[in-house]
Scaffold this active site. Structure first.
Site, PDB file in Angstrom:
ATOM      1  N   ARG A   1       0.856  -1.188   0.000  1.00  0.00           N
ATOM      2  CA  ARG A   1       0.000   0.000   0.000  1.00  0.00           C
ATOM      3  C   ARG A   1       0.891   1.236   0.000  1.00  0.00           C
ATOM      4  NH1 ARG A   1      -3.165  -3.250  -1.273  1.00  0.00           N
ATOM      5  NH2 ARG A   1      -5.210  -3.748  -0.352  1.00  0.00           N
TER       6      ARG A   1
ATOM      7  N   GLU B   1      -2.824   7.764  -4.830  1.00  0.00           N
ATOM      8  CA  GLU B   1      -2.931   6.844  -5.970  1.00  0.00           C
ATOM      9  C   GLU B   1      -4.152   7.219  -6.801  1.00  0.00           C
ATOM     10  OE1 GLU B   1      -1.894   2.237  -6.165  1.00  0.00           O
ATOM     11  OE2 GLU B   1      -3.903   2.569  -5.329  1.00  0.00           O
TER      12      GLU B   1
ATOM     13  N   HIS C   1      -0.804  -0.186 -10.170  1.00  0.00           N
ATOM     14  CA  HIS C   1      -1.450  -1.198  -9.326  1.00  0.00           C
ATOM     15  C   HIS C   1      -1.781  -2.453 -10.142  1.00  0.00           C
ATOM     16  CE1 HIS C   1      -3.576  -1.212  -5.205  1.00  0.00           C
ATOM     17  NE2 HIS C   1      -3.353  -2.463  -5.556  1.00  0.00           N
TER      18      HIS C   1
END
Length: 323
Positions: free
Chosen positions: A234, A262, A281
């Site tokens: 993360r 993000e 991602h």
């Protein structure tokens, strides 16, 4: 999940298996759980199969699902959707996180290989001439620091141990004892020591209030010159601006599949540094790999209907240690 995603995760043969296991045709909800049509379906639902972007299963939502006894999540983390009301109701929860783990592990190992070979700086300097033999780097005997003995962290450790590169593996994790770390083939150390001794640091810890900014400016400063940070966990675990500063001066390199925020804003330095690779991602199951999630979820439903233990069952007390 939307129709297009659902069709990729649950191919026709998997839908047929699902229908056979529950002896009826499953209903696909793509417009959320708040519509009258969805609420009507929930009224008779015993097993709810969920995926990405499932809204939180609040007490209000669950009030419309009095027969619900199990949630099978055809994705990774259940934290965004599973509320305290789910646990209070005694609803069984299963996640396909194990099926999502192996692609992340493969991505991480590839990043470690590129990091050990100095691939990013070599590519950045390609036009100026190839590096001499004496300055080239390799993987053998590298010290790898693993932050977090999660399901992914443990698989990364196992793969590194299986390599013939002779990696030295350091581990930091507050839930792991020295004896357990030794059984994993690692040396348990605190975070500052891990940073000081590792040439490659890979992050596999969960996102928690206490892990926010775990790799702070001071921790990043402890990593030796030429070190590499890999983050497939993360983005919030790393001080983004501090890492950008370290990479901008060429002291550290980075492979980042997740960031904070993000996505990064278009002009962010990390997107333009040639010693940093930022990917959107994609480490987890993608494209043809997402079928693994559907396969896992369908198998869990089959186990449920046969009264067998679930492979991916989660409990309330597991959440603090999960991504």
């Amino acid at each position: 999940m939307g129709v297009e995603v659902a069709e990729r995760v649950f191919a026709p043969d998997l839908r047929e298996r699902l229908a056979r296991s529950v002896e009826l045709s499953p209903t696909v909800l793509t417009d959320g759980l708040a519509t009258p049509a969805a609420r009507a379906v929930l009224a008779d639902t015993e097993i709810l199969v969920t995926g990405w972007e499932c809204p939180p299963l609040t007490a209000e939502v669950l009030a419309h699902a009095p027969r619900l006894r199990a949630i099978v999540h055809a994705a990774g983390s259940v934290k965004p959707m599973v509320t305290e009301a789910v646990w209070d109701r005694g609803i069984v929860v299963s996640s396909a996180a194990d099926a999502n783990a192996d692609p992340v592990v493969a991505f991480t190992l590839a990043a470690i290989t590129f990091a050990a070979k100095g691939a990013l700086p070599a590519a950045a300097n390609y036009a100026r001439g190839w590096p001499s033999f004496t300055v080239r780097t390799g993987a053998d005997a590298r010290t790898i620091g693993v932050i977090g003995a999660s399901r992914i962290g443990r698989r990364v450790i196992a793969a590194l141990r299986a390599s013939d590169a002779g990696f030295r593996i350091l581990l930091t994790d507050p839930y792991v004892t020295s004896a357990e770390a030794q059984s994993l083939g690692t040396e348990l150390v605190d975070l500052p020591e891990l940073c000081r001794r590792s040439s490659i640091v890979t992050i596999h810890a969960p996102q928690l209030p206490e892990t926010r900014g775990l790799l702070s400016a001071s921790m990043l400063g402890l990593i030796p010159d030429g070190g590499v940070v890999i983050n497939t966990a993360r983005g919030s675990l790393v001080d983004t601006e501090a890492l950008a500063r370290e990479c901008a001066v060429g002291r550290l390199d980075a492979f980042l599949d997740v960031t904070e925020p993000e996505p990064l804003p278009p002009g962010h330095a990390l997107l333009h540094l040639r010693n940093v690779l930022v990917t959107p991602h994609v480490a987890g199951a993608q494209g043809s790999e997402v079928r693994r999630l559907g396969e896992y979820a369908v198998s869990e439903v089959e186990r449920l209907t046969r009264g067998e233990p679930l492979r991916g069952r989660l409990r309330r007390e597991d959440l603090p240690r999960l991504a």
